[in-house]
Design an enzyme around this catalytic site. Sequence first.
Site, PDB file in Angstrom:
ATOM      1  N   ASP A  36       0.866  -1.182   0.000  1.00  0.00           N
ATOM      2  CA  ASP A  36       0.000   0.000   0.000  1.00  0.00           C
ATOM      3  C   ASP A  36       0.901   1.230   0.000  1.00  0.00           C
ATOM      4  OD1 ASP A  36      -3.251   0.176   0.839  1.00  0.00           O
ATOM      5  OD2 ASP A  36      -2.110   2.041   0.975  1.00  0.00           O
ATOM      6  N   TYR A 141     -15.092   8.211 -11.328  1.00  0.00           N
ATOM      7  CA  TYR A 141     -14.752   6.853 -10.856  1.00  0.00           C
ATOM      8  C   TYR A 141     -15.388   5.813 -11.779  1.00  0.00           C
ATOM      9  CZ  TYR A 141     -15.362   2.755  -7.722  1.00  0.00           C
ATOM     10  OH  TYR A 141     -15.412   1.508  -7.164  1.00  0.00           O
TER      11      TYR A 141
HETATM   12  C1  AKB Z   1     -18.519   3.466  -3.984  1.00  0.00           C
HETATM   13  O1  AKB Z   1     -19.522   3.743  -3.302  1.00  0.00           O
HETATM   14  O2  AKB Z   1     -17.889   4.300  -4.655  1.00  0.00           O
HETATM   15  C2  AKB Z   1     -18.057   2.019  -4.020  1.00  0.00           C
HETATM   16  C3  AKB Z   1     -18.609   1.303  -5.192  1.00  0.00           C
HETATM   17  C4  AKB Z   1     -20.028   0.913  -5.236  1.00  0.00           C
HETATM   18  O3  AKB Z   1     -17.885   1.027  -6.107  1.00  0.00           O
HETATM   19  N1  AKB Z   1     -18.430   1.364  -2.807  1.00  0.00           N
END
Ligand code: AKB
Length: 320
Positions: A36, A141
């Site tokens: 990490d 993300y």
């Molecule tokens: C998030 O909430 O970003 C993560 C996911 C669902 O990938 N836990």
Amino acid sequence: MNKNTILIIGANGQLGTVLGNELQELYGKENVIASDISPKPNFNGIFELLDATDYDAIENVVLKYSVTQIYHLAAILSANGEKHPLRTWDLNMTMMLNVFEVARLNNIEKVFFPSSIAVFGDAVDRENTLQESYLNPETVYGISKASGENWAQYYFKKYDLDIRSLRYPGVIGYQSLPGGGTTDYAVEIYHSAVKDEDFTCFLKDDTVLPMIFMDDAIRATIELMNAPKEKIKIRTSYNIASMSFSPKEITSAIKEECPNFKVDYKPDFRQEIADGWPKLIDDTAAREDWNWNPKYDLKSMTIEMLSKLKEKYKASCTDI
Ligand code: AKB
């Protein structure tokens, strides 16, 4: 059988903490290298400080231990990602491509790359999101995970690199805390209940999201990684489902054990992220291809979470 030597990148995170212990049990402490970017205090095993944005640093660890498998768990999650979109893209993609390249050039046998329900956007049927849905993620993300899925498939098709992946729902466990995600409330709520604290939820009471208990998430990961190669027909990432619930429903489940528990609702920017995600995902492909089958539902998970957290905090909501 060839000896497996496993490198976990992001071993201090919510999943890495638990997966590290499980892999040590399965493969022996001497065959699991936890790594990490920050130190791991009191870890009983091999640990390397590792910045996964540094290609050479990853390769050095791989060569030092003759690593055969990599679990790449490091990433900035959905909620934190929205605070710094470009940095999130840069970090998530750089780390992932470094891992895939190191794996390709050093004959790594298998790589695990986690994806997420965040890959879906408003193009899907949110009530039953199919494996082959069109992906139009609405967070950076989610965009990085959707791209990662395609890169995983590219490395498999072009270089025969055996990358395997799951689209995790929100993961709920007592062993570790999540950080920077949209589903984090569903872990924090149990800690508050056991500590006899009121809880303020950052999502609206009726926001349904797919979730999974840590034991099931870890089992799914290991079962996927250990399945025969020919069974893995999806080389982007598999939907895995277990349960779906809203903050109101998890509160009711907790109240069965902790009747005095109080929750209020102050939705923040994470509400918009949650509103863009599926409520329920269809995991038929995972069930058919490698026999995925979850064990926990909301009730059994709640009993387990509360009992383990009561031990941890030496507290009990019902005593108070
Ligand atoms: C998030 O909430 O970003 C993560 C996911 C669902 O990938 N836990």
